[in-house]
Design a protein around this motif. Structure first.
Motif, short mmCIF file in Angstrom:
data_model
loop_
_atom_site.label_atom_id
_atom_site.label_comp_id
_atom_site.label_asym_id
_atom_site.label_seq_id
_atom_site.Cartn_x
_atom_site.Cartn_y
_atom_site.Cartn_z
N ALA A 183 25.61 -77.72 71.78
CA ALA A 183 25.38 -76.63 72.73
C ALA A 183 25.97 -75.31 72.22
CB ALA A 183 25.97 -76.98 74.09
N ALA A 184 27.04 -75.41 71.45
CA ALA A 184 27.69 -74.22 70.87
C ALA A 184 27.27 -74.02 69.41
CB ALA A 184 29.20 -74.36 70.97
N LEU A 185 26.20 -74.72 69.00
CA LEU A 185 25.65 -74.63 67.64
C LEU A 185 26.63 -75.12 66.58
CD1 LEU A 185 23.84 -71.19 67.92
CD2 LEU A 185 22.94 -73.46 68.43
N GLU A 186 27.50 -76.05 66.95
CA GLU A 186 28.46 -76.67 66.02
C GLU A 186 27.86 -78.01 65.59
OE1 GLU A 186 30.88 -77.63 63.54
OE2 GLU A 186 31.67 -75.86 64.54
N TYR A 187 27.17 -78.01 64.44
CA TYR A 187 26.41 -79.18 64.02
C TYR A 187 27.13 -80.06 63.00
CZ TYR A 187 22.59 -77.09 66.59
OH TYR A 187 21.81 -76.57 67.58
N THR A 188 28.42 -79.90 62.85
CA THR A 188 29.15 -80.88 62.05
C THR A 188 29.18 -82.16 62.89
OG1 THR A 188 31.26 -80.09 62.93
CG2 THR A 188 30.57 -79.20 60.80
N VAL A 189 29.38 -83.30 62.24
CA VAL A 189 29.32 -84.57 62.97
C VAL A 189 30.70 -85.15 63.19
CG1 VAL A 189 26.97 -85.12 62.27
CG2 VAL A 189 28.88 -85.89 60.86
N GLN A 190 30.81 -85.92 64.25
CA GLN A 190 32.05 -86.59 64.59
C GLN A 190 32.20 -87.87 63.76
OE1 GLN A 190 32.60 -87.07 68.89
NE2 GLN A 190 30.83 -85.74 69.14
N GLY A 226 22.28 -84.16 56.36
CA GLY A 226 22.46 -82.86 56.99
C GLY A 226 23.15 -81.86 56.09
N ALA A 227 23.38 -80.69 56.63
CA ALA A 227 23.94 -79.59 55.86
C ALA A 227 25.45 -79.68 55.69
CB ALA A 227 23.59 -78.27 56.54
N TYR A 228 26.09 -80.54 56.47
CA TYR A 228 27.55 -80.64 56.46
C TYR A 228 27.99 -82.01 55.98
CZ TYR A 228 26.95 -76.65 59.56
OH TYR A 228 26.58 -75.45 60.10
N GLU A 229 29.01 -82.02 55.14
CA GLU A 229 29.63 -83.27 54.68
C GLU A 229 30.92 -83.46 55.47
OE1 GLU A 229 29.76 -86.58 51.96
OE2 GLU A 229 28.19 -85.16 52.44
N ARG A 230 31.07 -84.62 56.08
CA ARG A 230 32.30 -84.90 56.83
C ARG A 230 33.41 -85.18 55.85
NH1 ARG A 230 34.41 -85.34 61.68
NH2 ARG A 230 36.08 -86.84 61.98
N ASP A 235 28.70 -78.51 50.47
CA ASP A 235 27.87 -78.33 51.66
C ASP A 235 27.90 -76.85 52.05
OD1 ASP A 235 30.23 -77.83 53.09
OD2 ASP A 235 30.07 -79.59 54.35
N VAL A 236 27.31 -76.50 53.18
CA VAL A 236 27.23 -75.09 53.57
C VAL A 236 28.58 -74.47 53.92
CG1 VAL A 236 24.82 -75.24 54.29
CG2 VAL A 236 26.61 -75.62 55.97
N LEU A 237 29.58 -75.29 54.18
CA LEU A 237 30.93 -74.78 54.46
C LEU A 237 31.82 -74.76 53.23
CD1 LEU A 237 31.68 -76.51 57.90
CD2 LEU A 237 30.97 -74.15 57.48
N GLY A 238 31.30 -75.27 52.11
CA GLY A 238 32.09 -75.31 50.89
C GLY A 238 32.83 -76.61 50.69
N THR A 239 32.57 -77.60 51.52
CA THR A 239 33.19 -78.92 51.38
C THR A 239 32.48 -79.67 50.26
OG1 THR A 239 33.66 -78.97 53.74
CG2 THR A 239 33.75 -81.07 52.59
#
Length: 85
Positions: free
Chosen positions: A25-32, A68-72, A53-57
């Motif tokens: 809802a807040a456009l925070e698409y990292t995963v739990q 997805g675009a984010y690596e946990r 990833d898109v955050l530099g991780t």
């Protein structure tokens, strides 16, 4: 919503499985932790796989790349991993 993908020659479908975004809802698409997207991505996706990833991780954090675009990020508890309580 997750889709269908191919991994190691087999078609897998996460279908309507909840990707467990932190706060869509807040456009925070990292995963739990526990997300079905963790370690389920393709090692060689179309267009290639970047090293970050898109955050530099750094990709890959676990046993495989995340979907997805984010690596946990994997957090290692070095103190307790060495037997210290």
């Amino acid at each position: 919503r997750m889709g269908t993908y191919v991994k190691d020659g087999a078609v897998s479908a996460l279908g309507a499985a909840d990707p467990q975004f932190v706060n869509a809802a807040a456009l925070e698409y990292t995963v739990q932790a526990g997300s079905p997207a963790i370690d389920q991505g393709l090692a060689s996706p179309p267009g290639g796989l970047g090293t970050l990833d898109v955050l530099g991780t750094a990709r890959v954090q676990g046993t495989a790349v995340d979907i997805g675009a984010y690596e946990r990020a994997v957090i290692v508890d070095a103190i307790h991993a060495n037997g210290f309580e």
